[in-house]
Design a protein around this motif. Structure first.
Motif, PDB file in Angstrom:
ATOM      1  N   HIS A 124     -21.429   0.826  -1.047  1.00 26.47           N
ATOM      2  CA  HIS A 124     -21.848   0.277   0.248  1.00 26.47           C
ATOM      3  C   HIS A 124     -23.327   0.596   0.475  1.00 26.47           C
ATOM      4  CE1 HIS A 124     -22.210  -0.478   4.521  1.00 26.47           C
ATOM      5  NE2 HIS A 124     -20.988  -0.999   4.532  1.00 26.47           N
ATOM      6  N   ASP A 161     -16.622  -1.356   9.966  1.00 26.19           N
ATOM      7  CA  ASP A 161     -17.453  -1.901   8.889  1.00 26.19           C
ATOM      8  C   ASP A 161     -17.041  -1.295   7.549  1.00 26.19           C
ATOM      9  OD1 ASP A 161     -18.936  -3.268  10.832  1.00 26.19           O
ATOM     10  OD2 ASP A 161     -20.333  -1.591  11.066  1.00 26.19           O
ATOM     11  N   SER A 164     -13.412  -2.485   6.548  1.00 27.40           N
ATOM     12  CA  SER A 164     -13.419  -3.873   6.070  1.00 27.40           C
ATOM     13  C   SER A 164     -14.040  -3.984   4.684  1.00 27.40           C
ATOM     14  CB  SER A 164     -14.184  -4.763   7.054  1.00 27.40           C
ATOM     15  OG  SER A 164     -13.553  -4.780   8.315  1.00 27.40           O
ATOM     16  N   PHE A 165     -15.090  -3.216   4.436  1.00 23.83           N
ATOM     17  CA  PHE A 165     -15.759  -3.244   3.133  1.00 23.83           C
ATOM     18  C   PHE A 165     -14.792  -2.842   2.021  1.00 23.83           C
ATOM     19  CE2 PHE A 165     -18.172  -1.092  -0.232  1.00 23.83           C
ATOM     20  CZ  PHE A 165     -19.089  -2.075  -0.565  1.00 23.83           C
ATOM     21  N   GLN A 167     -11.443  -2.750   2.272  1.00 19.78           N
ATOM     22  CA  GLN A 167     -10.245  -3.592   2.324  1.00 19.78           C
ATOM     23  C   GLN A 167     -10.312  -4.766   1.354  1.00 19.78           C
ATOM     24  OE1 GLN A 167      -9.501  -5.100   6.234  1.00 19.78           O
ATOM     25  NE2 GLN A 167      -7.744  -6.351   5.624  1.00 19.78           N
ATOM     26  N   HIS A 168     -11.492  -5.335   1.188  1.00 18.98           N
ATOM     27  CA  HIS A 168     -11.645  -6.514   0.339  1.00 18.98           C
ATOM     28  C   HIS A 168     -11.788  -6.167  -1.140  1.00 18.98           C
ATOM     29  CE1 HIS A 168     -12.861  -8.090   4.351  1.00 18.98           C
ATOM     30  NE2 HIS A 168     -12.175  -9.134   3.934  1.00 18.98           N
ATOM     31  N   LYS A 169     -11.731  -4.875  -1.473  1.00 19.98           N
ATOM     32  CA  LYS A 169     -11.951  -4.473  -2.857  1.00 19.98           C
ATOM     33  C   LYS A 169     -10.784  -3.706  -3.475  1.00 19.98           C
ATOM     34  CE  LYS A 169     -16.953  -4.164  -2.063  1.00 19.98           C
ATOM     35  NZ  LYS A 169     -17.286  -5.382  -2.821  1.00 19.98           N
ATOM     36  N   PRO A 172      -3.751  -3.479  -0.800  1.00 18.42           N
ATOM     37  CA  PRO A 172      -3.496  -3.137   0.608  1.00 18.42           C
ATOM     38  C   PRO A 172      -3.086  -1.687   0.846  1.00 18.42           C
ATOM     39  CG  PRO A 172      -2.583  -5.291   0.109  1.00 18.42           C
ATOM     40  CD  PRO A 172      -3.059  -4.721  -1.198  1.00 18.42           C
ATOM     41  N   MET A 175      -5.991   0.953   1.205  1.00 20.81           N
ATOM     42  CA  MET A 175      -6.994   0.796   2.254  1.00 20.81           C
ATOM     43  C   MET A 175      -7.334   2.114   2.949  1.00 20.81           C
ATOM     44  SD  MET A 175      -5.701  -2.682   4.133  1.00 20.81           S
ATOM     45  CE  MET A 175      -6.530  -2.126   5.633  1.00 20.81           C
TER      46      MET A 175
END
Length: 225
Positions: A124, A161, A164-165, A167-169, A172, A175
């Motif tokens: 990030h 933030d 979410s960053f 979560q997409h990688k 589930p 997370m």
């Protein structure tokens, strides 16, 4: 059994991942096994690394209990050293270390490796440093919590933030569920994350949240852990 090629089998090509620790040394056999069942796993599936060979120890000196815990025999009577490392071997035979088994976070029926999430957090652009530790949860048992040090120019970075960053990688169940912003991550002189310090710190945070009708997902701390 998942047989890993040794360095004698290396064709000179580079590992498929920069995080690989390479191939096995000659005369060493390895097996990647399911943590729960002990069944051998195929390539690209993470499990505990077992080793055997002439260079592998025969036991701990004057410590029978530790020897019994570390050395196991399979159905064929072969003895293996349980390394306690969560690893996988890729399709080209290169070994990758994911984390230590004792560090795994037990989220419901799943096991989550903190180091995997820390690698994601490190990517990030607004995070200077980060570490992941378990946080007790009545429903899930444990949940992954990220302790995050923001870069000076990223003071606006919020918990959602970060969540979410990640979560997409990841899957589930891996997370990040909570984020704690801190001034520093506790590390040893060699740079190793002091996870016992993190766990103790998060217990303190949990205690501070007692009595609140809705516990906030983020605790902003101004002092170092």
């Amino acid at each position: 059994m998942c047989d890993l090629p040794s360095d004698h089998d290396n064709d000179g090509s580079s590992p498929s991942s920069s995080l690989s620790i390479g191939r096995l040394a000659p005369c060493v056999q390895a097996r990647i096994v399911d943590v729960e069942s002990g069944e051998a796993l195929p390539p690209n599936r993470a499990g505990e690394l077992w080793l055997r060979g002439a260079s592998v120890m025969q036991g701990y000196l004057r410590n029978k209990d530790a020897t019994v815990a570390a050395l196991v025999s399979d159905a064929a009577g072969q003895r293996w050293l349980r390394t306690g490392d969560l690893c996988y071997v890729d399709s080209r035979g290169f070994l990758h270390v994911v984390d230590r088994l004792k560090e795994l976070i037990k989220y419901k029926a799943y096991q989550v490796a903190p180091a995997e999430l820390e690698d994601v957090l490190a990517a990030h652009p607004g995070i200077r440093d980060a570490a992941v530790a378990p946080y007790l949860d009545d429903e899930a048992g444990e949940i992954p919590v990220a302790c995050v040090v923001r870069k000076p120019e990223s003071h606006h970075l919020q918990a959602q933030d970060v969540i979410s960053f990640v979560q997409h990688k990841v899957a589930p169940y891996k997370m990040i569920r909570k984020v704690v912003f801190v001034d520093a991550i506790p590390r040893s002189p060699s740079g190793k994350i002091l996870r016992a310090h993190l766990k103790s710190f998060l217990r303190t945070v949990a205690g501070e949240a007692q009595g609140q009708s809705t516990a906030p997902p983020t605790y902003i701390l101004r002092s170092k852990i």
